[in-house]
Write a protein that holds these residues in place. Sequence first.
Motif, mmCIF file in Angstrom:
data_model
loop_
_atom_site.group_PDB
_atom_site.id
_atom_site.type_symbol
_atom_site.label_atom_id
_atom_site.label_comp_id
_atom_site.label_asym_id
_atom_site.label_seq_id
_atom_site.Cartn_x
_atom_site.Cartn_y
_atom_site.Cartn_z
ATOM 1 N N LEU A 148 0.840 -1.199 0.000
ATOM 2 C CA LEU A 148 0.000 0.000 0.000
ATOM 3 C C LEU A 148 0.872 1.245 0.000
ATOM 4 O O LEU A 148 1.744 1.387 0.860
ATOM 5 N N ILE A 149 0.650 2.120 -0.960
ATOM 6 C CA ILE A 149 1.351 3.405 -1.017
ATOM 7 C C ILE A 149 0.322 4.502 -0.762
ATOM 8 O O ILE A 149 -0.545 4.752 -1.609
ATOM 9 N N PRO A 150 0.368 5.147 0.408
ATOM 10 C CA PRO A 150 -0.610 6.199 0.707
ATOM 11 C C PRO A 150 -0.527 7.334 -0.316
ATOM 12 O O PRO A 150 0.556 7.802 -0.653
ATOM 13 N N ALA A 151 -1.676 7.756 -0.804
ATOM 14 C CA ALA A 151 -1.723 8.848 -1.782
ATOM 15 C C ALA A 151 -3.120 9.441 -1.794
ATOM 16 O O ALA A 151 -4.109 8.738 -1.556
ATOM 17 N N SER A 152 -3.184 10.730 -2.079
ATOM 18 C CA SER A 152 -4.480 11.384 -2.223
ATOM 19 C C SER A 152 -5.067 11.002 -3.577
ATOM 20 O O SER A 152 -4.394 10.427 -4.436
ATOM 21 N N VAL A 153 -6.331 11.356 -3.773
ATOM 22 C CA VAL A 153 -6.970 11.078 -5.064
ATOM 23 C C VAL A 153 -6.203 11.769 -6.188
ATOM 24 O O VAL A 153 -5.955 11.181 -7.250
ATOM 25 N N ASP A 154 -5.794 13.019 -5.945
ATOM 26 C CA ASP A 154 -5.066 13.771 -6.974
ATOM 27 C C ASP A 154 -3.651 13.239 -7.196
ATOM 28 O O ASP A 154 -3.096 13.400 -8.285
ATOM 29 N N GLY A 155 -3.071 12.619 -6.183
ATOM 30 C CA GLY A 155 -1.694 12.153 -6.315
ATOM 31 C C GLY A 155 -1.550 10.668 -6.593
ATOM 32 O O GLY A 155 -0.429 10.177 -6.750
ATOM 33 N N ALA A 156 -2.667 9.932 -6.671
ATOM 34 C CA ALA A 156 -2.595 8.479 -6.834
ATOM 35 C C ALA A 156 -1.952 8.065 -8.155
ATOM 36 O O ALA A 156 -1.162 7.122 -8.210
ATOM 37 N N LEU A 157 -2.287 8.769 -9.234
ATOM 38 C CA LEU A 157 -1.733 8.388 -10.533
ATOM 39 C C LEU A 157 -0.230 8.647 -10.585
ATOM 40 O O LEU A 157 0.537 7.832 -11.129
ATOM 41 N N ASP A 158 0.212 9.762 -10.005
ATOM 42 C CA ASP A 158 1.646 10.047 -9.954
ATOM 43 C C ASP A 158 2.366 8.973 -9.129
ATOM 44 O O ASP A 158 3.459 8.521 -9.497
ATOM 45 N N ALA A 159 1.748 8.563 -8.015
ATOM 46 C CA ALA A 159 2.352 7.532 -7.180
ATOM 47 C C ALA A 159 2.450 6.208 -7.933
ATOM 48 O O ALA A 159 3.437 5.475 -7.816
#
Length: 211
Positions: free
Chosen positions: A88-99
């Motif tokens: 699991l890599i924590p990420a916001s909705v806006d940052g999920a694709l970058d992650a």
Amino acid sequence: MPLTPEEPQIHESAQGPRATPATGRTASTPRPVPGPRPVPGPRSAATPRPGHPGRGPARPAPPERSQVPAERPAAVPQETRSAPQIQLIPASVDGALDAAEEAVDLLLDSGRAPGDILVLTTGEQHPWATHELSFGAKSYWDQHDTGEDVFFADASAVDRAKARPVVVVALNGGDDSAVERVLPTARERAVALLVVCGDPQRVNSVLGAGV
């Protein structure tokens, strides 16, 4: 047991140790006196790119067939295990694709072949998928079936996607029901590793009890 959020580093138990850079010569080390310098050999496919870690020391040659005990069971490939490793890599909705893209880069740098990786998005499509779909669905899915490169798809198409060693899911949108639909199926499609980039609470509510 709930998943514990991790930093965006991909760990696969099947990988060997990372190479440790050789210690450089200090300023006080004298230059070697005479003697020709060794001529470096040609670069090979195993030579790491500048700035990227190598894949660790070469494995020793296997023993002669006669030296292997007959009763020794054959090694079971890591990717044939029944359940994939989950990260699991924590990420916001806006940052999920970058992650998710960073996770793919790390996987490729660690030695994964591009065709090993499937990326699913629950919200906006990845730009690559949008571009390729403009040429028609047949051409787009032909690339998936060929399996020669990283493939990006909408999470709604997870049932159409074939299993790959690694599945990366970016929770970059969609409601809770979409997440509940995609994650269990994505886990089935992942042979060795499932990477989920998104809100840990949403992920644990779906996968935590089963891990």
